[in-house]
Design an enzyme around this catalytic site. Structure first.
Site, short mmCIF file in Angstrom:
data_model
loop_
_atom_site.label_atom_id
_atom_site.label_comp_id
_atom_site.label_asym_id
_atom_site.label_seq_id
_atom_site.Cartn_x
_atom_site.Cartn_y
_atom_site.Cartn_z
N ASN A 143 5.02 -5.92 -7.47
CA ASN A 143 6.56 -5.42 -6.88
C ASN A 143 6.59 -4.83 -5.67
O ASN A 143 7.46 -4.95 -5.01
CB ASN A 143 7.48 -5.00 -8.03
CG ASN A 143 8.61 -4.32 -7.47
OD1 ASN A 143 9.72 -5.09 -7.47
ND2 ASN A 143 8.79 -3.07 -7.47
N MET A 145 13.92 -2.30 -7.49
CA MET A 145 13.58 -3.38 -8.59
C MET A 145 12.51 -3.04 -9.68
O MET A 145 12.54 -3.42 -10.79
CB MET A 145 13.57 -4.66 -8.07
CG MET A 145 15.00 -5.32 -7.61
SD MET A 145 14.63 -6.70 -6.85
CE MET A 145 14.31 -6.42 -5.11
N ASP A 201 3.25 3.71 -9.61
CA ASP A 201 3.98 3.88 -8.15
C ASP A 201 3.13 4.97 -7.24
O ASP A 201 2.54 5.79 -8.12
CB ASP A 201 5.38 4.46 -8.32
CG ASP A 201 6.17 4.04 -6.97
OD1 ASP A 201 7.02 3.18 -6.91
OD2 ASP A 201 5.92 4.99 -5.93
N LYS A 223 5.82 -12.19 3.33
CA LYS A 223 6.34 -12.65 2.03
C LYS A 223 6.01 -14.21 1.82
O LYS A 223 6.04 -14.67 0.85
CB LYS A 223 7.89 -12.55 2.11
CG LYS A 223 8.35 -10.99 1.85
CD LYS A 223 7.81 -10.27 0.40
CE LYS A 223 8.05 -8.83 0.31
NZ LYS A 223 7.79 -8.42 -1.14
N THR A 246 19.24 -1.98 -3.55
CA THR A 246 18.37 -1.21 -3.86
C THR A 246 18.15 -0.01 -2.80
O THR A 246 18.54 0.07 -1.61
CB THR A 246 16.95 -1.66 -4.19
OG1 THR A 246 16.32 -2.15 -3.00
CG2 THR A 246 16.85 -3.02 -4.84
N ASP A 278 -1.52 3.72 -5.41
CA ASP A 278 -0.83 3.13 -4.15
C ASP A 278 -1.49 1.77 -3.98
O ASP A 278 -2.82 1.82 -4.19
CB ASP A 278 -1.39 4.26 -3.14
CG ASP A 278 -1.27 3.64 -1.60
OD1 ASP A 278 -1.11 2.24 -1.47
OD2 ASP A 278 -0.99 4.36 -0.76
N TYR A 330 7.55 -8.60 7.97
CA TYR A 330 7.75 -8.49 6.63
C TYR A 330 8.05 -10.11 6.23
O TYR A 330 7.51 -10.66 5.03
CB TYR A 330 9.23 -8.19 6.45
CG TYR A 330 9.69 -7.99 5.13
CD1 TYR A 330 9.42 -7.08 3.98
CD2 TYR A 330 10.73 -8.94 4.71
CE1 TYR A 330 9.78 -6.85 2.83
CE2 TYR A 330 11.24 -9.06 3.39
CZ TYR A 330 10.84 -7.89 2.39
OH TYR A 330 11.30 -7.96 1.17
P1 NAP Z 1 12.46 -0.11 -2.91
O1 NAP Z 1 13.71 0.42 -3.35
O2 NAP Z 1 12.07 0.50 -1.59
O3 NAP Z 1 11.38 0.42 -4.04
C1 NAP Z 1 9.87 0.00 -3.86
C2 NAP Z 1 9.00 1.02 -4.52
O4 NAP Z 1 7.62 0.57 -4.16
C3 NAP Z 1 9.11 2.43 -4.10
O5 NAP Z 1 8.89 3.08 -5.27
C4 NAP Z 1 8.05 2.54 -3.01
O6 NAP Z 1 7.64 3.98 -3.07
C5 NAP Z 1 7.08 1.71 -3.77
N1 NAP Z 1 5.99 1.53 -2.85
C6 NAP Z 1 6.26 1.27 -1.42
N2 NAP Z 1 4.68 1.26 -1.17
C7 NAP Z 1 3.89 1.33 -2.27
C8 NAP Z 1 2.56 1.47 -2.25
N3 NAP Z 1 1.65 1.15 -1.19
N4 NAP Z 1 1.90 1.44 -3.47
C9 NAP Z 1 2.82 1.89 -4.65
N5 NAP Z 1 4.08 1.96 -4.43
C10 NAP Z 1 4.66 1.52 -3.22
O7 NAP Z 1 12.31 -1.53 -2.90
P2 NAP Z 1 13.08 -2.75 -3.66
O8 NAP Z 1 14.21 -3.36 -2.74
O9 NAP Z 1 13.37 -2.60 -5.08
O10 NAP Z 1 11.89 -4.08 -3.49
C11 NAP Z 1 11.07 -4.15 -4.65
C12 NAP Z 1 10.22 -5.41 -4.00
O11 NAP Z 1 11.16 -6.65 -3.91
C13 NAP Z 1 9.61 -5.48 -2.71
O12 NAP Z 1 8.31 -6.31 -2.60
C14 NAP Z 1 10.56 -6.10 -1.90
O13 NAP Z 1 9.89 -6.63 -0.45
C15 NAP Z 1 11.21 -7.12 -2.45
N6 NAP Z 1 12.60 -7.62 -2.13
C16 NAP Z 1 13.44 -6.84 -1.94
C17 NAP Z 1 14.65 -7.18 -1.51
C18 NAP Z 1 15.97 -6.45 -1.26
O14 NAP Z 1 17.07 -6.86 -0.76
N7 NAP Z 1 15.92 -5.01 -1.75
C19 NAP Z 1 14.84 -8.64 -1.37
C20 NAP Z 1 13.74 -9.66 -1.53
C21 NAP Z 1 12.56 -9.03 -1.72
P3 NAP Z 1 8.07 4.95 -1.77
O15 NAP Z 1 9.40 5.14 -2.05
O16 NAP Z 1 7.11 6.01 -2.01
O17 NAP Z 1 7.49 4.08 -0.88
#
Ligand code: NAP
Length: 250
Positions: free
Chosen positions: A90, A18, A37, A158, A189, A63, A154
């Protein structure tokens, strides 16, 4: 004229999922986007894509758990843009375990990224955002609103983001900064890819109470982020915007 034309935005975790689509949408609607990132190669690829499509974006390594990274990033934005209008907190990580089986290291890792990272970001960026009708958007989850099996740290993290958002909404209104949270449901994602595209039983369990028969696309959440980032949401403050295909209504 884009919906966030001329605004300066920072997106954390912008390399994939996202964060990538939030960055692309904000740039498409006229913002100068600082994509950040810890994954430098993937983040730079997102910026290249935005620039190739005629948008304005730059990559900065960040980070979110490191205060010194936030200092470097905000100094770079002050130098290159002078201010910040939109902060999208995010970046997040998921550990799938019940609280009673979660290790100290797992608990701390989740809280470091999902809560401390959001707090550090707000603290670092507020000086660049004062008195500009700025907008902070914190990405929580439906699991900041309701419980679910096997994700204790988690879900607690949240929930913390949800109420951190409301406390900041109270404290920052005097600086002309709106603060809201977004609560995505089940989004397709990299974070959920194995769960959604593995066996049918796991997919059904993860889809949970979603009323649609498909997961949400990342860009569908980005439309909510774009609304909160833009002046279209000028009276939306301290709110929780749910994008979940009816999950929490069910
Ligand atoms: P994602 O596909 O895992 O992407 C997350 C991104 O954040 C990755 O590029 C990751 O890099 C980066 N990241 C993780 N830890 C970090 C750090 N310490 N500093 C900087 N960057 C960091 O996740 P997503 O599904 O897009 O989720 C985005 C947000 O939406 C998150 O907060 C998640 O909890 C929330 N969310 C997701 C869902 C879902 O169903 N996917 C639902 C509700 C909420 P690395 O690859 O290096 O870790």
């Amino acid at each position: 004229m884009g919906r966030v034309q001329g605004k300066v935005a920072l997106v954390t975790g912008g390399a994939m999922g996202m964060g990538k689509t939030h960055s692309e949408d904000l740039a498409r609607e006229g913002a100068h986007v600082f994509v950040t990132d810890r994954d430098v190669a993937a983040g730079e690829a997102v910026v290249q894509g935005i620039v190739a499509s005629g948008g304005k974006a730059e990559f900065l390594a960040l980070d979110v758990t490191r205060e010194s990274d936030w200092d470097s990033v905000t100094a770079a934005i002050a130098d290159r843009a002078g201010h910040l209008d939109i902060l999208v907190n995010n970046a997040g990580i998921l550990v799938l375990k019940p609280a009673h089986e979660t290790t100290n290291d797992e608990w701390d890792a989740v809280f470091n990224v999902n809560v401390r990272g959001v707090w550090l970001g707000i603290r670092a960026c507020v000086p660049l955002m004062k008195n500009r009708n700025a907008s902070i958007i914190n990405i929580s989850s439906i699991y900041g609103l309701v419980g679910a099996p096997s994700a204790g740290a988690y879900i607690a993290s949240k929930g913390a983001v949800r109420l951190l958002t409301k406390s900041c909404a109270v404290d920052l209104v005097g600086f002309g900064i709106r603060v809201n949270s977004v609560h995505p449901g089940v989004i397709d994602t990299p974070m959920t890819r194995d769960l959604l595209h593995g066996d049918a039983e796991t997919r059904k369990a993860i889809m949970g109470a979603t009323l649609f028969d498909r997961p949400c696309r990342p860009e569908e959440v980005s439309k909510a982020v774009l609304f909160l980032a833009s002046d279209e949401s000028s009276f939306v403050h301290g709110a929780e915007l749910v994008v979940d295909g009816g999950y929490v209504a069910n």
